[in-house]
Motif scaffolding. Sequence first.
Motif, PDB file in Angstrom:
ATOM      1  N   TRP A 130       0.842  -1.202   0.000  1.00 33.73           N
ATOM      2  CA  TRP A 130       0.000   0.000   0.000  1.00 33.73           C
ATOM      3  C   TRP A 130       0.876   1.250   0.000  1.00 33.73           C
ATOM      4  N   THR A 133       2.492   1.706  -3.405  1.00 38.94           N
ATOM      5  CA  THR A 133       1.514   2.155  -4.401  1.00 38.94           C
ATOM      6  C   THR A 133       1.204   3.628  -4.230  1.00 38.94           C
ATOM      7  N   ALA A 134       1.053   4.053  -2.981  1.00 36.19           N
ATOM      8  CA  ALA A 134       0.775   5.470  -2.718  1.00 36.19           C
ATOM      9  C   ALA A 134       1.946   6.337  -3.147  1.00 36.19           C
TER      10      ALA A 134
END
Length: 441
Positions: A130, A133-134
């Motif tokens: 996560w 991806t951010a």
Amino acid sequence: MQTLEEVSENNGGDELTENGSLWDQVTEIVKFSGPAVGLWICGPLMSLIDTAVVGQGSSTELAALGPGTVFCDYTSYLFMFLSIATSNLVATSLARQDKSEVQHQISTLLFVGLACGFFMLFFTKCYGRWALTAFTGAKNTEIITAANTYVQIRGLVWPAWLVGWVAQSASLGMKDSWGPVKALAVASAINGIGDIVLCRFLGFGIAGAAWATMVSQVVAAYMMIEALNKKGYNGFAISIPSRNEFLQIFTLAAPAFVAILSKIVFYALLVYFATAMGTKAVAAHQVMIQLYCICAVWGEPLSQTAQSFMPELIYGANRSLSKVRELLKSLVIIGALSGLILGSIGTLLPWLFPKIFSSDPEVIHEMQKVLIPFFIALCAAPPINCLEGTLMAGRDLKFLSISMSGIACSCTLLLLGLSRSGYGLSGCWFGLVAFQLVYSL
């Protein structure tokens, strides 16, 4: 709490400054900081080895090392507060000649390091992809997948890594840089051999680089603890800090954490803006930022010298502000000379021998576009480290945290403006130069 200005002008002092001669001071600084270079160069060296080996195989995996090393290496710098607190508390306790207090400080800080390590292990396992991806954007699927592979493997070492970091900082607080540097020399050799075998011969790519780095860090942590044991302290003794002890650690750690976080966020934003410029740009930035880190850390031992030797001159029985000033003067002189040498050597590598890092002509072109700001940034780094270490030794961390966070916010706006104006990767590096110069003032 006593500040530098409140230190009395008493006679006596530390072995580093009692000889009086500037040359004697420089000699003593080099004796301590010379071996300490290995401590600071080890982490960036491991990432640079990963970069060089992986870059020969795949530009995508080379690009993936950008966010991957940001997550692993930059996040680890958030825990530099452990190093600062350990060195300061141990050096201050030694100045009071209280060995039992030194052991207790080490034990409580080992507990804090272990707790932080398990927290980061959990965070990496559950939120690693996560976070990547951010950071990189959902469209960069190939980069995210490769970077996550690297991050998940290296994340396994977090508890051992931070415990070893505390043990290393305790040795430095005892003015010993040789024990830890031997451990990291072995770790670097393991990492280099592992990278070559796993990546080049067995074809594991970025996963092989991660395994090699992870194993080398476990070995380093164990050897750090053993080095501490040989000094007569128990590096395996862990003690839960009391409320007052926790507050003492927090008083030192919180401002240091804010200052370090501000710096890390700014450096991470450099990678973020480079990532938005495409695979070739971020691959070039990965090479240059790793090369910058491995050169710039040669100034970190000067900061550590200040943190290890100045507490005795500030808080010990023979306190002397004049000797603190003399020591700072010597450190800044060495820092300025080191910056010029490092800047010259660091700039020549990507200019004359770029194929060491990548065979892609587009990546090489992007690397060579930033050579001027790269040189300036390297020259400025060591003198700044001297000033920073002095503030840490004097526990003037509130000023350090406020100034660093304010400068980081201002330079982030500058970085955003340069990026939107189409200056490309050069804009990122000139933003870094502005960050350094304003901070030094």
